[in-house]
Design a protein around this motif. Structure first.
Motif, PDB file in Angstrom:
ATOM      1  N   THR A 264      14.373   5.368   6.939  1.00  0.00           N
ATOM      2  CA  THR A 264      14.797   3.962   6.934  1.00  0.00           C
ATOM      3  C   THR A 264      16.254   3.851   6.519  1.00  0.00           C
ATOM      4  N   GLN A 265      16.608   4.533   5.439  1.00  0.00           N
ATOM      5  CA  GLN A 265      17.980   4.417   4.920  1.00  0.00           C
ATOM      6  C   GLN A 265      18.997   5.116   5.827  1.00  0.00           C
ATOM      7  N   VAL A 266      18.588   6.196   6.478  1.00  0.00           N
ATOM      8  CA  VAL A 266      19.491   6.859   7.445  1.00  0.00           C
ATOM      9  C   VAL A 266      19.813   5.867   8.560  1.00  0.00           C
ATOM     10  N   GLY A 267      18.779   5.190   9.059  1.00  0.00           N
ATOM     11  CA  GLY A 267      18.956   4.208  10.137  1.00  0.00           C
ATOM     12  C   GLY A 267      19.852   3.064   9.707  1.00  0.00           C
ATOM     13  N   LEU A 268      19.629   2.553   8.495  1.00  0.00           N
ATOM     14  CA  LEU A 268      20.417   1.413   8.010  1.00  0.00           C
ATOM     15  C   LEU A 268      21.885   1.791   7.818  1.00  0.00           C
ATOM     16  N   LEU A 269      22.119   2.965   7.241  1.00  0.00           N
ATOM     17  CA  LEU A 269      23.507   3.385   7.026  1.00  0.00           C
ATOM     18  C   LEU A 269      24.201   3.628   8.370  1.00  0.00           C
ATOM     19  N   GLY A 270      23.479   4.257   9.291  1.00  0.00           N
ATOM     20  CA  GLY A 270      24.048   4.513  10.620  1.00  0.00           C
ATOM     21  C   GLY A 270      24.483   3.216  11.290  1.00  0.00           C
ATOM     22  N   SER A 271      23.612   2.211  11.258  1.00  0.00           N
ATOM     23  CA  SER A 271      23.931   0.926  11.909  1.00  0.00           C
ATOM     24  C   SER A 271      25.126   0.264  11.241  1.00  0.00           C
ATOM     25  N   ARG A 272      25.150   0.297   9.916  1.00  0.00           N
ATOM     26  CA  ARG A 272      26.236  -0.362   9.175  1.00  0.00           C
ATOM     27  C   ARG A 272      27.585   0.295   9.482  1.00  0.00           C
ATOM     28  N   LEU A 273      27.594   1.632   9.479  1.00  0.00           N
ATOM     29  CA  LEU A 273      28.843   2.345   9.760  1.00  0.00           C
ATOM     30  C   LEU A 273      29.345   2.014  11.162  1.00  0.00           C
ATOM     31  N   LYS A 274      28.403   1.939  12.103  1.00  0.00           N
ATOM     32  CA  LYS A 274      28.761   1.610  13.487  1.00  0.00           C
ATOM     33  C   LYS A 274      29.352   0.212  13.560  1.00  0.00           C
ATOM     34  N   GLU A 275      28.664  -0.735  12.937  1.00  0.00           N
ATOM     35  CA  GLU A 275      29.137  -2.134  12.904  1.00  0.00           C
ATOM     36  C   GLU A 275      30.542  -2.237  12.337  1.00  0.00           C
ATOM     37  N   GLU A 276      30.801  -1.388  11.335  1.00  0.00           N
ATOM     38  CA  GLU A 276      32.117  -1.448  10.670  1.00  0.00           C
ATOM     39  C   GLU A 276      33.178  -0.686  11.472  1.00  0.00           C
ATOM     40  N   GLY A 277      32.788  -0.141  12.608  1.00  0.00           N
ATOM     41  CA  GLY A 277      33.757   0.476  13.513  1.00  0.00           C
ATOM     42  C   GLY A 277      34.017   1.951  13.305  1.00  0.00           C
ATOM     43  N   TYR A 278      33.175   2.602  12.518  1.00  0.00           N
ATOM     44  CA  TYR A 278      33.369   4.044  12.327  1.00  0.00           C
ATOM     45  C   TYR A 278      32.785   4.815  13.505  1.00  0.00           C
ATOM     46  N   ASP A 279      33.404   5.975  13.753  1.00  0.00           N
ATOM     47  CA  ASP A 279      32.936   6.861  14.806  1.00  0.00           C
ATOM     48  C   ASP A 279      31.900   7.789  14.165  1.00  0.00           C
ATOM     49  N   ILE A 280      30.621   7.590  14.524  1.00  0.00           N
ATOM     50  CA  ILE A 280      29.603   8.348  13.785  1.00  0.00           C
ATOM     51  C   ILE A 280      28.600   9.066  14.688  1.00  0.00           C
ATOM     52  N   VAL A 281      27.964  10.065  14.089  1.00  0.00           N
ATOM     53  CA  VAL A 281      26.862  10.784  14.731  1.00  0.00           C
ATOM     54  C   VAL A 281      25.707  10.785  13.733  1.00  0.00           C
ATOM     55  N   VAL A 282      24.524  10.346  14.190  1.00  0.00           N
ATOM     56  CA  VAL A 282      23.338  10.399  13.329  1.00  0.00           C
ATOM     57  C   VAL A 282      22.413  11.484  13.872  1.00  0.00           C
TER      58      VAL A 282
END
Ligand code: TMP
Length: 212
Positions: free
Chosen positions: A18-36
Motif C-alpha cells: 500500500t505504502q509503495v503504491g502511495l509513495l509512487g503516485s505522490r512522487l509521480k504527481e510531484e513530477g519526479y522521474d520514477i521507477v516502481v
C-alpha cells in the motif's frame, strides 16, 4: 550514481505494498522521474524466479536454495533495471531488496547476516539503498492483518518463531544501518504513515532539482 534509491522493508502485513503504491503516485504527481519495482521479481527472469520462491508446491525448497534464488533475482534486477535507472538520474522505489535477504534468510532461516551479504555481493554490484523505509508492526498485528482476523491458527503459530526472528533481524539492521534506515510505526492509520514517509522522502529528494 545520479538517482536516488528507496527500498521498503517489513514483515508480512506491514502495509508495504500500500505504502509503495502511495509513495509512487505522490512522487509521480510531484513530477519526479520514477521507477516502481519489487523483489523477488521486477524483470521477466526475476518474475519467473518469484513463481518458484512463492509456489505453494515448492515446500521442499531448502533455505540455501531460497537464498540463492533471491540473490539470482536481485542480480538480474540490479543489472537490468536498478543500475540503469539510477544512472539515468531516476528515483527507484523498490518493494524489498537486500535487507529482506538479510532479515529472512540471514535471521529468519538462520543462515547468518554476514554469510547472506557475502552471497549477494556479486548480485548487488555495489548498489545499496540511499533510504530504507522499515514499516514496523508487531508479528501479532502483521498476522492479524494478513489473515483478516485476530485468530491465529496452528500453522501460523508454527511459523511464529520464524517471523519473530525476521522481526528482530530487521530491528538489528535498522540500528546497524541507522544512516539509511527510517523506521515508521505502521500500526498507525494509512494516511499518517503515508505522511511520515512523504516528509522523510521529500526531505531527501526535494533538495535535488536534478531528480525531476
Ligand atoms: P511480498 O512480495 O508479498 O512481500 O513477498 C515476498 C516474500 O519473499 C516475503 O515472504 C519475503 C520473501 N523474501 C525473502 O525471503 N528474501 C528476499 O530477499 C526477498 C526479496 C523476499
Amino acid at each position: 550514481m545520479k538517482g536516488f534509491f528507496i527500498t521498503f522493508e517489513g514483515i508480512e502485513g506491514s502495509g508495504k505494498s500500500t505504502q509503495v503504491g502511495l509513495l509512487g503516485s505522490r512522487l509521480k504527481e510531484e513530477g519526479y522521474d520514477i521507477v516502481v519495482t519489487r523483489e523477488p521479481g521486477g524483470t521477466r527472469i526475476g518474475e519467473e524466479i518469484r513463481s518458484i520462491t512463492h509456489g505453494r508446491e515448492n515446500v521442499d525448497l531448502t533455505a540455501v536454495t531460497e537464498a540463492y534464488l533471491m540473490a539470482a533475482s536481485r542480480a538480474q534486477h540490479v543489472r537490468e533495471i536498478i543500475k540503469p535507472s539510477l544512472s539515468e538520474g531516476k528515483i527507484v522505489v523498490c518493494d524489498r531488496y537486500i535487507d529482506s535477504s538479510l532479515a529472512y534468510q540471514g535471521y529468519g532461516r538462520q543462515l547468518g547476516e554476514k554469510e547472506i551479504l557475502e552471497l549477494n555481493k556479486a548480485a548487488l554490484e555495489g548498489v545499496m539503498p540511499d533510504l530504507t523505509i522499515l514499516l514496523d508492526v508487531s508479528c501479532e498485528t502483521g498476522f492479524a492483518r494478513r489473515n483478516g482476523t485476530d485468530k491465529i491458527d496452528r500453522l501460523d503459530l508454527q511459523q511464529k518463531d520464524f517471523y519473530e526472528r525476521v522481526y528482530r533481524g530487521y530491528h538489528l539492521l535498522a540500528k546497524k544501518f541507522s544512516d539509511r534506515y527510517f523506521v515508521v510505526d505502521s500500526s498507525k492509520e494509512i494516511e499518517i504513515v503515508e505522511g511520515l514517509i512523504w516528509e522523510r522522502v521529500e526531505g531527501k529528494v526535494g533538495k535535488n532539482p536534478k531528480l525531476r
